[in-house]
Motif scaffolding. Structure first.
Motif, short mmCIF file in Angstrom:
data_model
loop_
_atom_site.label_atom_id
_atom_site.label_comp_id
_atom_site.label_asym_id
_atom_site.label_seq_id
_atom_site.Cartn_x
_atom_site.Cartn_y
_atom_site.Cartn_z
N GLU A 149 0.71 -8.39 -2.38
CA GLU A 149 -0.10 -7.28 -2.93
C GLU A 149 -1.50 -7.83 -3.17
OE1 GLU A 149 1.25 -4.69 -6.52
OE2 GLU A 149 -0.15 -6.19 -7.29
N ASN A 304 6.96 5.45 -4.92
CA ASN A 304 7.29 4.05 -4.64
C ASN A 304 6.16 3.26 -4.00
OD1 ASN A 304 9.77 4.32 -5.73
ND2 ASN A 304 10.77 4.86 -3.80
N ARG A 307 3.68 -0.77 -6.62
CA ARG A 307 4.65 -1.79 -7.04
C ARG A 307 4.19 -2.51 -8.31
NH1 ARG A 307 5.47 -5.99 -2.50
NH2 ARG A 307 3.23 -5.71 -2.19
N LEU A 309 2.85 -5.42 -8.65
CA LEU A 309 3.44 -6.75 -8.57
C LEU A 309 2.68 -7.76 -9.42
CD1 LEU A 309 5.84 -7.53 -6.92
CD2 LEU A 309 4.34 -8.25 -5.07
#
Ligand SMILES: C[S@@+](CC[C@H](N)C(=O)[O-])C[C@H]1O[C@@H](n2cnc3c(N)ncnc32)[C@H](O)[C@@H]1O
Ligand code: SF4
Length: 449
Positions: A149, A304, A307, A309
């Motif tokens: 990411e 979705n 994320r 991250l």
């Protein structure tokens, strides 16, 4: 022994713990004491760490700091330097050198990086060419995981089509924009550039590219931001189409321009803690009603694509290699903050020294502390996970504290899980700090016995 009658530890016994359990929220991070590496050993200690390969399976992230903004927002403590083209260019040149130098270290090449975050300041103030170059350099020099990411933080003001497309071409695959509020009166009082309708349009346009997750930050508690305005800000998040949102409570610190303006009677005061608690409750309810997926206490996702991250890894035991003036991180048991002073940064990079004035050796229980912070940021502490990280049966020792929190409406004790209530979520940083301090106390007593 823990003092379970101390309201600073267990909270006040009150019918309204959301608003009144503690006096006020502390700083944004729960932490603890670490050992300072003497100044004369900083360079050698860092070099030794970066000469090593780290541990197999370590999770790594990169953080790059861009300390420039065009205008300082009145509530912000992150502002460092006003964007001037020549200073940005000089800085960018030094940053590129730092990237090459750090990436060439054995530690950097030993394992893949899972997430990269370019934060500030306002990284979107870099030119289109610089943005593309920065993304490309990071991808070329560091071993990034294939699904890494790569987030660019900033604001929509000045982030035109050319910049966005260059950033995508450079490999950025997530964008986080500070919006704070869509209300123009709130924005002007906070010295935000652009009125709310302009920001809304621009976010919608960027989302419509359908090329990357776009997330926004909203702040609650700003001057002029009534409960009605906040409700509208939440609705505007949905209307913007953004893939995710962070809801941050305003932290009002001495020394902020806003603070002075309030003292001089030029601005109405920001919300008090009890009102901010109400705004938090409003936010949580709103997101539940609209079926937004909760990723942490303060962060929700529409779908979705988001994320988040970096944010979740940075709060655990992930190692973070910092780059740039004002970047902070931790590598191989060393915690560092790079200098915020531009001159010192430029000098250090040109002399091929690490621009780190202060280095700390992480405390022995760092993994446990990281685990506690992450669990509280998530809203749930698992007995099994805690004991796996702690290496001993810590949970029963802490049960009296957990029961006291439960009595005060901050947590619910489920079999093998400690779950934060709405009030506990609002006070999650305070609770995590209190738990970390309690573990340190109990462990030192145990060692002394
Ligand atoms: C370092 S800023 C960078 C974002 C970007 N420069 C912008 O403002 O659009 C990251 C976030 O910190 C948050 N922030 C700044 N000052 C804050 C304060 N006093 N209290 C709480 N959050 C704050 C804002 O929500 C902001 O979006
Ligand atoms: S909120 Fe963002 S743009 Fe505003 S001063 Fe802080 S870092 Fe700069």
């Amino acid at each position: 022994m823990l003092d379970l009658n101390d309201p600073q530890l267990v909270g006040q016994s009150t019918p309204d713990p959301l608003r009144y359990a503690f006096a006020r929220k502390h700083g944004a991070h729960a932490g603890s004491d670490s050992e300072v590496v003497p100044g004369s050993q900083v360079q050698t200690a860092l070099q030794q760490a970066l000469d090593g390969a780290g541990q197999p399976g370590d999770t790594r992230c990169l953080y790059v700091h861009i300390p420039f903004c065009r205008v300082r927002c009145s509530y912000c403590n992150f502002f460092q330097y006003a964007s001037s083209q020549s200073l940005i260019d000089q800085y960018f040149d030094a940053l590129c050198r730092e990237i090459r130098h750090k990436a060439a270290q054995p530690w950097s090449q030993a394992a893949p990086f899972q997430a990269v975050y370019i934060g500030g300041g306002t990284p979107t103030d870099l030119s289109a060419t610089q943005l593309q170059q920065l993304g490309q350099m990071l991808r070329q020099h560091f071993p990034l995981a294939p699904d890494c990411e790569i987030t660019l933080e900033g604001r929509v003001n000045g982030f035109d089509r050319a910049k966005f497309e260059s950033a995508l071409a450079g490999g950025f695959n997530r964008f986080s924009f500070g919006v704070q509020s869509f209300n123009s009166q709130v924005r002007r009082a906070a010295r935000r550039l652009d009125d709310g309708d302009v920001v809304m349009r621009r976010i919608q346009e960027i989302v419509a590219y359908n090329s990357a997750p776009i997330v926004i930050d909203l702040l609650y508690g700003l001057p002029h931001q009534s409960l009605e305005v906040w409700q509208q800000d939440l609705a505007d998040y949905l209307e913007s189409g953004a893939h995710g949102v962070d809801l941050y409570q305003l932290i009002d610190m001495q020394g902020l321009p806003m603070h002075r303006q309030v003292e001089q009677g030029k601005l109405p005061p920001p919300a008090d803690t009890a009102t901010k608690a109400t705004m938090f409750e409003q936010g949580v309810r709103f997101m539940a009603i609209h079926h937004q997926r909760r990723l942490s206490i303060n962060h929700w996702a529409r779908d979705n694509r988001e994320r988040s991250l970096y944010n979740s890894l940075a709060k655990t035991t992930a190692e973070i290699l910092p780059l740039g003036a004002g970047g902070g991180g931790n590598v191989a048991g060393l915690q560092m903050m790079q200098t915020r002073k531009m001159e010192d940064y430029l000098d250090a990079i040109h002399a091929e020294r690490y621009p780190v004035p202060m280095l700390l050796r992480a405390p022995a229980g760092q993994a446990l502390q990281g685990h506690i912070k992450a669990a509280f940021d998530h809203g749930v502490l698992s007995r099994r996970a805690l004991e796996r990280v702690a290496g001993d049966d810590l949970y029963p020792t802490l049960l009296p504290l957990f029961r006291a929190w439960q009595d005060n409406g901050l947590v619910t004790l489920e079999p093998d899980y400690l779950v934060l209530t709405l009030a506990g979520q609002f006070w999650s940083v305070t609770l995590a700090q209190n738990l970390i301090r309690s573990v340190i106390t109990l462990r030192s007593e145990h060692q002394a016995a």
